[in-house]
Motif scaffolding. Structure first.
Motif, mmCIF file in Angstrom:
data_model
loop_
_atom_site.group_PDB
_atom_site.id
_atom_site.type_symbol
_atom_site.label_atom_id
_atom_site.label_comp_id
_atom_site.label_asym_id
_atom_site.label_seq_id
_atom_site.Cartn_x
_atom_site.Cartn_y
_atom_site.Cartn_z
ATOM 1 N N ASP A 154 0.828 -1.219 0.000
ATOM 2 C CA ASP A 154 0.000 0.000 0.000
ATOM 3 C C ASP A 154 0.859 1.265 0.000
ATOM 4 O O ASP A 154 0.605 2.209 -0.739
ATOM 5 N N GLU A 155 1.873 1.251 0.865
ATOM 6 C CA GLU A 155 2.748 2.439 0.958
ATOM 7 C C GLU A 155 3.465 2.709 -0.366
ATOM 8 O O GLU A 155 3.539 3.853 -0.826
ATOM 9 N N VAL A 156 3.998 1.652 -0.950
ATOM 10 C CA VAL A 156 4.768 1.842 -2.186
ATOM 11 C C VAL A 156 3.853 2.297 -3.323
ATOM 12 O O VAL A 156 4.190 3.210 -4.087
ATOM 13 N N VAL A 157 2.667 1.688 -3.417
ATOM 14 C CA VAL A 157 1.735 2.050 -4.494
ATOM 15 C C VAL A 157 1.331 3.525 -4.357
ATOM 16 O O VAL A 157 1.285 4.274 -5.345
ATOM 17 N N LYS A 158 1.070 3.950 -3.145
ATOM 18 C CA LYS A 158 0.685 5.341 -2.920
ATOM 19 C C LYS A 158 1.818 6.297 -3.351
ATOM 20 O O LYS A 158 1.586 7.310 -4.018
ATOM 21 N N LEU A 159 3.033 5.920 -2.999
ATOM 22 C CA LEU A 159 4.163 6.774 -3.380
ATOM 23 C C LEU A 159 4.396 6.763 -4.887
ATOM 24 O O LEU A 159 4.790 7.776 -5.466
ATOM 25 N N LEU A 160 4.152 5.621 -5.520
ATOM 26 C CA LEU A 160 4.285 5.574 -6.989
ATOM 27 C C LEU A 160 3.338 6.592 -7.619
ATOM 28 O O LEU A 160 3.699 7.320 -8.549
ATOM 29 N N MET A 161 2.119 6.666 -7.082
ATOM 30 C CA MET A 161 1.151 7.619 -7.648
ATOM 31 C C MET A 161 1.602 9.054 -7.404
ATOM 32 O O MET A 161 1.586 9.890 -8.306
ATOM 33 N N TRP A 162 2.015 9.356 -6.193
ATOM 34 C CA TRP A 162 2.374 10.739 -5.864
ATOM 35 C C TRP A 162 3.708 11.171 -6.455
ATOM 36 O O TRP A 162 3.856 12.288 -6.918
ATOM 37 N N GLU A 163 4.673 10.266 -6.426
ATOM 38 C CA GLU A 163 6.005 10.696 -6.883
ATOM 39 C C GLU A 163 6.131 10.748 -8.395
ATOM 40 O O GLU A 163 6.745 11.656 -8.936
ATOM 41 N N ILE A 164 5.582 9.734 -9.081
ATOM 42 C CA ILE A 164 5.800 9.739 -10.533
ATOM 43 C C ILE A 164 4.504 9.930 -11.304
ATOM 44 O O ILE A 164 4.508 9.942 -12.538
ATOM 45 N N GLY A 165 3.389 10.035 -10.609
ATOM 46 C CA GLY A 165 2.116 10.305 -11.286
ATOM 47 C C GLY A 165 1.557 9.124 -12.057
ATOM 48 O O GLY A 165 0.770 9.306 -12.987
ATOM 49 N N LYS A 166 1.963 7.899 -11.692
ATOM 50 C CA LYS A 166 1.434 6.730 -12.423
ATOM 51 C C LYS A 166 0.050 6.392 -11.890
ATOM 52 O O LYS A 166 -0.162 6.434 -10.663
ATOM 53 N N ASN A 167 -0.877 6.074 -12.773
ATOM 54 C CA ASN A 167 -2.241 5.854 -12.290
ATOM 55 C C ASN A 167 -2.344 4.602 -11.418
ATOM 56 O O ASN A 167 -1.449 3.751 -11.426
ATOM 57 N N LEU A 168 -3.432 4.518 -10.654
ATOM 58 C CA LEU A 168 -3.556 3.451 -9.652
ATOM 59 C C LEU A 168 -3.405 2.049 -10.244
ATOM 60 O O LEU A 168 -2.589 1.269 -9.737
ATOM 61 N N PRO A 169 -4.150 1.691 -11.318
ATOM 62 C CA PRO A 169 -3.994 0.321 -11.828
ATOM 63 C C PRO A 169 -2.545 0.022 -12.250
ATOM 64 O O PRO A 169 -2.028 -1.061 -11.975
ATOM 65 N N ASP A 170 -1.894 1.005 -12.876
ATOM 66 C CA ASP A 170 -0.518 0.749 -13.328
ATOM 67 C C ASP A 170 0.475 0.736 -12.165
ATOM 68 O O ASP A 170 1.495 0.036 -12.207
ATOM 69 N N SER A 171 0.181 1.513 -11.122
ATOM 70 C CA SER A 171 1.062 1.490 -9.947
ATOM 71 C C SER A 171 0.952 0.146 -9.251
ATOM 72 O O SER A 171 1.958 -0.448 -8.831
ATOM 73 N N GLU A 172 -0.288 -0.353 -9.137
ATOM 74 C CA GLU A 172 -0.475 -1.680 -8.516
ATOM 75 C C GLU A 172 0.210 -2.749 -9.358
ATOM 76 O O GLU A 172 0.845 -3.656 -8.838
ATOM 77 N N LYS A 173 0.055 -2.573 -10.681
ATOM 78 C CA LYS A 173 0.681 -3.555 -11.587
ATOM 79 C C LYS A 173 2.207 -3.526 -11.427
ATOM 80 O O LYS A 173 2.861 -4.564 -11.424
ATOM 81 N N GLU A 174 2.754 -2.321 -11.290
ATOM 82 C CA GLU A 174 4.217 -2.234 -11.148
ATOM 83 C C GLU A 174 4.673 -2.986 -9.901
ATOM 84 O O GLU A 174 5.660 -3.716 -9.919
ATOM 85 N N PHE A 175 3.930 -2.826 -8.815
ATOM 86 C CA PHE A 175 4.332 -3.512 -7.579
ATOM 87 C C PHE A 175 4.191 -5.031 -7.748
ATOM 88 O O PHE A 175 5.128 -5.785 -7.475
ATOM 89 N N ASP A 176 3.026 -5.462 -8.219
ATOM 90 C CA ASP A 176 2.756 -6.907 -8.309
ATOM 91 C C ASP A 176 3.683 -7.584 -9.318
ATOM 92 O O ASP A 176 4.143 -8.705 -9.102
#
Ligand code: G3H
Length: 489
Positions: free
Chosen positions: A91-113
C-alpha cells in the motif's frame, strides 16, 4: 510527509544529520498549481558514497565473501525473506508511486505486483540454472562441469518511469547471482524505496545491498573513478551511461548492462484491422503518457488508409481522461518532470513551423503539470519530433507509400529495440518480419510494443541496450560461465 533520515551501508541503517533534499510531486490537490512537498531524503556526499563502495567490496571480498560463496539454497532463502517482507509494504509503495511519478492506480499496482512476480520467477529461474550447471559435458575426451559465478561489485541506477520494477530488474538478478551492490534510487521515484529499506537490511548479509541517496553526479562519480565497480547496471539515458563509463579507469572495457533510449515505430499496412491498430497505437503511444522506453514513438501509416486512421486515432485520443492518478479511469496523468510540458510544446511548435498540424481538438492544451497529447501530421524527417525520443505525450504520424521508407528509416536510426506491425496478409507479413527482426529485437504482430511478459528477453540493437534483461537472461548478464575441466568425470 516522509522524512527519510537513514541510508543503508554495511548492514546498518545509518542516521544522517547533514543536508537534506526536498522531494516534490507535480501533483497538486488544488486548482492552483503548486508542487506538493512529499518529504526529504539525505543529501549524501563523496564520503558516504565511498563508504557504500567499501562496504560492497568488503562483502564481496574478491569473490571470497560470505555472499558470493553462499550455497544456492541459502541465497534463495534470503531472497524469499526479502520478497515476503516487501509484500507487506504494497500500500505504501503504491501510494508513493502515484504521488512521486504520477502513475495511475492500476498501473502502480501492476508495477508492484509485477515486481513481486519477477522476484519469484527469478528464484525459479535461478534454481533451473543451478540444475543445469549440475550436468557434465564432454567434448574431445574432456569433461566440463560448467557453473555460473558472480562478477563482483555492481552499481545499480534505475529510471524514474519504473523506479521499482526496472530498478529491481537489475538489482534482483545481480544479487541472486552472488554479486554485491550499491544502489542509488532515481531522482524522481526515490521515496518509494524507503518502505523497503528494512526488508533489505533484514534479508541480506551486511554489505550485500547498500542504498545511498543524493545527487547522481556527486555519488556515482567517485564510485566510478575508484575503478572498483565491476559492472555498471543502468536503465536510463545514454548520456548518463556514457559519462559514467568514461569516468571508470577501464573506460570501454567496463562491463555494463544498460537499458537505454528507443524510438519504436508502428507500421500500419493497407490491409490492417484499423480498429485494432488504432486501439493498440493508443495504448502503445500513451500508456503512462508515453513515458516508456517501449512506447510507440512514431506511427507509419500507409497512404491509402492514413486519412481514416488519423480520423479514428485523433478522436480516440481526445476521449482519454486526464486526472490525478487515483481517479477512476484516469489514463493520462500529471507529468513528474516539471520541464516536460515545455519540451513537448517545443516539439509541437517545431513540427507546426515545418508544415504539420495538430489533428485532435484537445492536442496541446496545457495545465501547469500536463500537456494534452497532440497527434501531429504529416510528420517529416526534418522535424525534431521525428528524430528525438519524446518520452511524453506527442505522437508523430508519417504517411508512407512504399514499405522501404519505414524500413530505411529504421535501418538508419540510432536505435533498435522493437516494432509493431499491423497487417493481415501472411504472404506480405512473412518476408517483412524476416527483415524487421534484423533491425530490432522484438517484432509485435498486431499489438503494441512492450517489455513484458518479463520472461522474454528484453534488449535492443545499436544504442538501445547493452546486454539483455528478463528473468533468465538477466541472470546470465550478471554472471559469468566458469568450468572445471577434467579427463575423468
Ligand atoms: O521504459 C521502458 C520500460 O522497460 C517499459 O516497460 O513495456 O512494461 O511498459 P513496459
Amino acid at each position: 510527509l516522509l522524512h527519510q533520515s537513514t541510508y543503508l551501508v554495511d548492514g546498518e541503517l545509518k542516521q544522517w544529520s547533514g543536508d537534506t533534499t526536498e522531494v516534490y510531486s507535480t501533483i497538486s490537490s488544488t486548482e492552483t498549481y503548486k508542487p506538493t512537498l512529499l518529504g526529504t531524503i539525505p543529501t549524501l556526499g563523496e564520503t558516504e558514497a565511498m563508504e557504500a563502495l567499501k562496504s560492497a567490496e568488503k562483502a564481496y571480498d574478491k569473490g571470497q565473501g560470505l555472499w558470493p560463496t553462499m550455497k544456492v539454497e541459502d541465497r534463495i532463502a534470503c531472497m524469499e525473506t526479502f520478497v515476503e517482507q516487501m509484500k507487506t509494504k504494497r500500500d505504501e509503495v503504491v501510494k508513493l508511486l502515484m504521488w512521486e511519478i504520477g502513475k495511475n492506480l492500476p498501473d502502480s499496482e501492476k508495477e508492484f505486483d509485477r515486481t513481486v512476480d519477477y522476484i519469484y520467477d527469478t528464484i525459479e529461474a535461478y534454481k533451473q540454472l543451478d540444475r543445469d550447471s549440475a550436468k557434465f559435458e564432454k567434448h574431445a575426451g574432456v569433461y566440463a562441469h560448467i557453473r555460473r559465478g558472480p562478477l563482483g561489485v555492481i552499481l545499480c541506477l534505475g529510471p524514474y518511469n519504473y523506479p521499482l520494477n526496472e530498478t529491481f530488474a537489475l538489482l534482483i538478478p545481480a544479487l541472486i547471482m552472488g554479486n554485491t551492490t550499491i544502489f542509488k534510487p532515481a531522482k524522481i521515484g526515490v521515496l518509494l524505496i524507503s518502505p523497503l529499506l528494512e526488508a533489505f537490511q533484514n534479508s541480506f548479509p551486511k554489505g550485500v545491498v547498500n542504498i545511498v541517496y543524493g545527487r547522481g553526479r556527486v555519488l556515482a562519480t567517485p564510485i566510478m573513478k575508484s575503478g572498483k565497480v565491476d559492472v555498471l547496471a543502468l536503465i536510463g539515458n545514454s548520456k548518463s551511461a556514457n559519462a559514467l563509463q568514461a569516468q571508470h579507469p577501464k573506460g570501454n572495457r567496463l562491463r555494463m548492462v544498460l537499458g537505454l533510449e528507443a524510438k519504436n515505430p508502428a507500421i500500419v499496412l493497407p490491409d490492417a484491422d484499423l480498429d485494432l491498430a488504432v486501439e493498440e497505437c493508443i495504448s502503445g503511444t500513451l500508456s503512462f503518457n508515453g513515458q516508456r522506453c517501449t512506447a510507440l514513438k512514431v506511427l507509419y501509416v500507409h497512404e491509402s488508409i492514413v486519412e481514416e486512421f488519423n480520423r479514428r486515432f485523433a478522436y480516440k485520443v481526445d476521449q482519454l481522461k486526464f486526472g490525478n492518478p487515483w481517479e477512476n479511469g484516469a489514463k493520462l496523468t500529471p507529468l513528474p518532470e516539471v520541464d516536460k510540458p515545455a519540451y513537448i510544446q517545443e516539439l509541437i511548435d517545431d513540427a507546426k513551423d515545418k508544415g504539420a498540424s495538430i489533428l485532435n481538438k484537445k492536442g496541446g492544451e496545457t495545465t501547469e503539470n500536463f500537456i494534452f497529447p497532440a497527434v501531429l501530421f504529416p510528420v517529416t524527417k526534418d522535424m525534431r519530433v521525428f528524430k528525438e525520443e519524446q518520452f511524453g505525450p506527442v505522437i508523430p504520424v508519417v504517411s508512407f507509400s512504399d514499405i522501404e521508407e519505414p524500413l530505411d528509416d529504421m535501418a538508419e536510426s540510432d536505435y533498435g529495440q522493437q516494432v509493431s506491425l499491423f497487417g493481415k496478409n501472411v504472404t506480405t507479413l512473412s518476408p517483412l518480419i524476416d527483415t524487421l527482426v534484423n533491425l530490432v529485437c522484438r517484432v509485435n504482430l498486431n499489438s503494441s510494443c512492450q517489455r513484458g511478459p518479463d520472461v522474454y528477453p528484453f534488449t535492443g540493437r545499436k544504442d538501445s541496450a547493452v546486454g539483455t534483461l528478463s528473468v533468465t537472461d538477466a541472470l546470465r548478464s550478471f554472471s559469468i560461465r566458469t568450468f572445471v575441466a577434467s579427463k575423468d568425470n
